[in-house]
Enzyme design. Structure first.
Site, PDB file in Angstrom:
ATOM      1  N   HIS A  56      53.968  75.986  38.189  1.00 59.09           N
ATOM      2  CA  HIS A  56      55.093  75.272  38.839  1.00 59.09           C
ATOM      3  C   HIS A  56      55.561  75.976  40.120  1.00 59.09           C
ATOM      4  O   HIS A  56      56.755  76.037  40.410  1.00 59.09           O
ATOM      5  CB  HIS A  56      56.278  75.110  37.872  1.00 59.09           C
ATOM      6  N   ASN A 129      58.632  67.596  31.660  1.00 62.24           N
ATOM      7  CA  ASN A 129      57.585  67.142  32.581  1.00 62.24           C
ATOM      8  C   ASN A 129      57.728  65.635  32.788  1.00 62.24           C
ATOM      9  O   ASN A 129      58.511  64.979  32.094  1.00 62.24           O
ATOM     10  CB  ASN A 129      56.197  67.424  31.986  1.00 62.24           C
TER      11      ASN A 129
END
Ligand code: NDP
Length: 503
Positions: A56, A129
């Protein structure tokens, strides 16, 4: 004293006389060590970069609020959810997963959807997510999985062999692979995607009754995706397109919002449900657990400084408030450790003092002291141990999670019902996807899997075939594979298939 913002100073406040010419011995001579301004300036610059997030790394963030729209007090005693109309400040960070900090926003990848609620009972972080499931369901597999999505250790190139070798040897990934290779794997913008907790969590009320829950943040901007061709074009046209879109829409007063829907499962249902409800590779069917609308999230303020607020933001699924706790989902249990741990590495043990991470509506009253970058008064002269009789903060039993039953032997168990792994991706392909969705899915897979060795293509095609015959057949046709071989591999056990397609 009011800050003098007109005059340049060194880091410790003394005035700088010249910021253009280094101090030299003579007009053309070497630079002198005693140019302490130059040394300080270079020394700080040399240390400007902090470790990149291992996953990320590329992201964008914004501030906003959450507003409760339904009464959920029979399920949870969390105070920020206690009243219709109640608003809580929050900070959100969206991201891609596998790419480096400079990678393109339009890469095919799940998108991170991390929310930090600054509640009056401390910060509550939800680290989700844009997909309701995940590739693997045991944290022991996580570092290996991520290595395969990153760069080959020899070539430093993305490697379709690594990518598909692991996935085809890990068939539990098929559900997430199907979503990732649909056009949902390349959302049009961060505003046009849903966010899911993916994990199940526990909610408990003030009577100590508990429920299993999943969070679904549904975009009010509608789900919109890029096709593979559009995403490829976007990567070169504007590698930061989703970051730009989020920033500009907030700047222009077009505030994106999401409706929070919850799936809520009575605690007793989990025991005998037809699959393990804590397995993160599965969704809970909407028919069995219809999502209930409970609130609205609005993003209405851009960060003023990217590094301070977005790069230094740190979310951890271990940050709960009373009324919310973990489920036994093994991936979640691993993340309870790993997020906090990685932030300590990346930002230091006092990362909770960085303004964006501070529990700003419930000040820290702990006995943690010292360590690098302790930037507040470090507890002052108050006691630094518990128990004490000097009026230090005391534990509050009302914050305790209700006891819950555990049974069985300690062992290394695989999740049960492995054949169920193919049911939901099959349903998604057959019942949910339109013809166009299917065509795009197959095209996306073929163009990526086509870069892997033939034996890996065959093994992965067999996994698609197990989910749905038409799905596997179309992938095999696209890759010009022998369908008889794919069928044969699909009929084998996972171990036999791995042996048959070994190098
Ligand atoms: P439903 O028909 O009630 O749900 C289907 C859901 O699939 C939709 O509500 C939508 O979820 C999502 N969806 C729609 N188009 C796509 C697409 N092209 N790619 C991925 N997801 C899409 O049936 P079930 O609840 O029984 O689920 C059937 C299948 O749908 C599951 O096996 C799963 O693969 C998928 N799914 C299910 C979700 C769930 O929580 N039950 C959530 C998302 C997908 P949304 O409104 O969240 O976008």
């Amino acid at each position: 004293m009011a800050k003098d913002t007109k005059h340049l100073t060194k880091a410790f406040g003394s005035a700088v006389g010249d910021d253009q010419n280094s101090l030299t011995a003579g007009n053309r001579g070497p630079v002198l060590m005693q140019d302490v301004h130059l040394l300080e300036k270079l020394g700080h610059f040399d240390r400007e970069r902090i470790p990149e997030r291992v996953v990320h790394a590329k992201g964008a963030g914004a501030h906003g609020y959450f507003e409760v729209t339904a009464d959920v007090t029979k399920y949870t005693k969390a105070k920020f959810l206690s009243k219709i109309g109640k608003k809580t400040d929050l900070f959100v960070r969206f991201s891609t997963v596998g790419g480096e900090k400079g990678s393109a926003d339009a890469e095919r990848d799940p998108r991170g959807f991390a929310v930090k609620f600054y509640t009056e009972e401390g910060n509550y972080d939800l680290v989700g997510n844009n997909t309701p499931v995940f590739f693997i369901r045991d944290p022991l597999k996580f570092p290996d999985f991520i290595h395969t999505q990153k760069r080959n250790p020899a070539t430093n190139l993305k490697d379709p062999d690594m990518f598909w070798d692991f996935l085809s040897l890990t068939p539990e990934s098929i559900h997430q692979v199907t979503i990732l290779f649909s056009d949902r794997g390349t959302p049009a913008t961060y505003r046009n995607m849903n966010g899911y907790s993916s994990h199940s969590y526990k909610w408990y009320n003030d009577k100590g009754e508990y429920f299993w829950v999943k969070y679904h943040f549904k975009t009010d901007q509608k789900v919109k995706n890029l096709t593979r061709q559009d995403a490829d074009a976007m990567k070169s046209k504007d590698p930061d397109h989703a970051t730009r879109d989020l920033y500009n829409s907030i700047k222009n007063g077009d505030f994106p919002s999401w409706t929070l829907e919850m799936q809520i499962m009575p605690q007793a249902d989990a025991k005998d449900y037809r699959f393990d409800v804590f397995d993160i590779t599965k969704v809970w069917p909407h028919n069995d657990y219809p999502p209930i609308k409970i609130g609205k999230m609005v993003l209405n303020r851009n960060p003023e400084n990217y590094f301070a607020e977005v790069e230094q933001s740190a979310f951890a699924p271990s940050n709960f408030v009373p009324g919310i706790g973990p489920s036994p989902d093994k991936m979640l249990q691993g993340r309870l450790f790993s997020y906090h741990d990685t932030h300590i590495h990346r930002l230091g043990p006092n990362y909770h003092l960085i303004p964006v991470n501070q529990p700003k509506n419930a000040p820290e009253m702990s006995y943690q002291r010292d360590a690098f970058m302790r930037t507040d008064n470090n507890g002052g002269g108050g006691p630094n141990y518990w128990p004490n009789s000097f009026g230090g903060p005391a534990p509050d039993q009302s914050a305790l999670e209700p006891p819950f039953a555990i049974e069985g032997k300690a062992d290394r168990f695989a999740y049960q019902h492995p054949n169920d792994d193919f049911v939901q991706p099959g349903n998604l392909y057959r019942d949910v996807m339109s013809e166009q969705d299917k065509t795009n899915l197959i095209g996306n897979i073929v163009s990526h899997l086509g870069g892997a060795q033939k034996r890996i293509q065959l093994r992965q095609a067999a996994i698609f075939y197990k989910a749905d015959k038409n799905y596997g057949t179309r992938v095999a046709e696209g890759l010009k594979l022998d369908i008889k071989q794919v069928e044969k591999l699909a009929a084998m056990s996972q171990e036999e298939r791995a042996a048959e397609t070994a190098k």
